[in-house]
Scaffold this motif. Sequence first.
Motif, short mmCIF file in Angstrom:
data_model
loop_
_atom_site.label_atom_id
_atom_site.label_comp_id
_atom_site.label_asym_id
_atom_site.label_seq_id
_atom_site.Cartn_x
_atom_site.Cartn_y
_atom_site.Cartn_z
N ASN A 6 0.89 -1.14 0.03
CA ASN A 6 -0.09 0.00 -0.19
C ASN A 6 0.84 1.36 -0.13
O ASN A 6 0.52 2.09 0.13
CB ASN A 6 -0.99 0.11 1.28
N ARG A 7 2.26 1.15 -0.20
CA ARG A 7 2.91 2.28 -0.19
C ARG A 7 3.93 2.20 -1.45
O ARG A 7 3.98 1.15 -2.35
CB ARG A 7 4.03 2.20 1.21
N PRO A 8 4.64 3.44 -1.72
CA PRO A 8 5.52 3.35 -2.80
C PRO A 8 6.52 2.60 -2.43
O PRO A 8 6.90 2.10 -1.64
CB PRO A 8 5.97 4.84 -2.93
N LYS A 9 7.09 2.33 -3.81
CA LYS A 9 8.42 1.07 -3.83
C LYS A 9 9.55 1.71 -3.07
O LYS A 9 9.52 2.87 -2.72
CB LYS A 9 8.81 0.65 -5.10
N ASP A 10 10.61 0.99 -3.12
CA ASP A 10 12.00 1.36 -2.46
C ASP A 10 11.83 1.39 -1.01
O ASP A 10 11.38 0.83 -0.38
CB ASP A 10 12.40 2.71 -3.21
N GLN A 14 11.44 3.95 5.39
CA GLN A 14 12.66 4.32 6.01
C GLN A 14 12.78 6.20 5.98
O GLN A 14 13.51 6.85 6.44
CB GLN A 14 13.74 3.75 6.01
N LYS A 15 12.24 6.55 4.98
CA LYS A 15 12.34 7.82 4.51
C LYS A 15 11.30 8.93 4.75
O LYS A 15 11.45 10.12 4.61
CB LYS A 15 12.82 8.01 2.99
N ALA A 16 10.06 8.58 4.71
CA ALA A 16 8.74 9.07 4.72
C ALA A 16 8.74 9.95 6.12
O ALA A 16 9.26 9.39 7.19
CB ALA A 16 7.69 8.32 4.74
N ASP A 17 8.11 10.99 6.10
CA ASP A 17 7.97 11.84 7.63
C ASP A 17 6.92 11.03 8.12
O ASP A 17 5.96 10.56 7.67
CB ASP A 17 7.81 13.15 7.19
N TRP A 18 6.63 11.57 9.50
CA TRP A 18 5.54 11.00 10.34
C TRP A 18 4.13 11.12 9.94
O TRP A 18 3.26 10.43 9.81
CB TRP A 18 5.67 11.53 11.69
N GLN A 19 3.98 12.37 9.21
CA GLN A 19 2.68 12.78 8.84
C GLN A 19 2.16 11.64 7.54
O GLN A 19 1.28 11.24 7.38
CB GLN A 19 2.79 14.03 8.15
N LYS A 20 3.09 11.22 6.86
CA LYS A 20 2.89 10.47 5.55
C LYS A 20 2.57 9.19 6.08
O LYS A 20 1.79 8.54 5.56
CB LYS A 20 3.97 10.50 4.52
N LEU A 87 -1.29 4.20 15.43
CA LEU A 87 -1.60 5.74 15.00
C LEU A 87 -1.19 6.61 16.31
O LEU A 87 -1.07 7.51 16.12
CB LEU A 87 -3.31 5.31 14.54
N HIS A 88 -1.63 5.75 17.55
CA HIS A 88 -1.51 6.64 18.70
C HIS A 88 -0.12 7.05 18.77
O HIS A 88 0.26 8.05 19.01
CB HIS A 88 -2.08 5.75 19.95
N HIS A 89 0.67 6.03 18.61
CA HIS A 89 2.28 6.22 18.53
C HIS A 89 2.92 7.28 17.75
O HIS A 89 3.66 7.94 17.92
CB HIS A 89 3.01 4.88 18.57
N LEU A 93 4.56 10.89 18.11
CA LEU A 93 5.78 11.12 17.39
C LEU A 93 5.66 12.45 16.60
O LEU A 93 6.72 13.21 16.34
CB LEU A 93 6.25 9.91 16.34
N ILE A 94 4.67 12.78 15.91
CA ILE A 94 4.35 13.97 15.11
C ILE A 94 4.62 14.96 16.28
O ILE A 94 5.11 16.08 15.89
CB ILE A 94 2.97 14.12 14.48
#
Length: 152
Positions: A6-10, A14-20, A87-89, A93-94
């Motif tokens: 359900n996410r982009p490849k690669d 490890q690189k996405a920010d917390w909001q994404k 989601l709570h965690h 983190l945000i």
Amino acid sequence: MNDFRNRPKDNYIQKADWQKLYILTEHWKSDLSFYKDDLRFLHHLIDKYFLWISKKENIDMMQNIEINLLKVDKKCSSLLARTNKHLHHLAELIEDPFKYDSHQFRTEHETLEDEFVQFLKDFRKNRKEVFTITEHIVAGEELVRQLNLVPK
């Protein structure tokens, strides 16, 4: 579809920010809620046709399907609870990026996603089995035909 994601490849997680990651996890939660409702429908379908079964082999098939469906249902509930906790965690983190170990949290996120993907495979397999068995039973049960519940 052996490696559905359900996410982009690669290296996205490890690189996405917390909001994404939060948005991605919200999608998982929404999907799991939908599958929970669909599982309720499948249980209802089995219960509805179980009453009309007269052949022993059909009863055995339905019981096996119901057992497998209960396992998938339990997995769905577990994943939904874990996704809510995740989601709570993520929300924490945000607010405070140093609250958890980032690398460990992202690894846990990947693990949750892998389990979600395996759940989807199991769900789809069981759903297909329920419809196939139900169709077979409805077509083969003389009692149902005698009661005019299925056209001849």
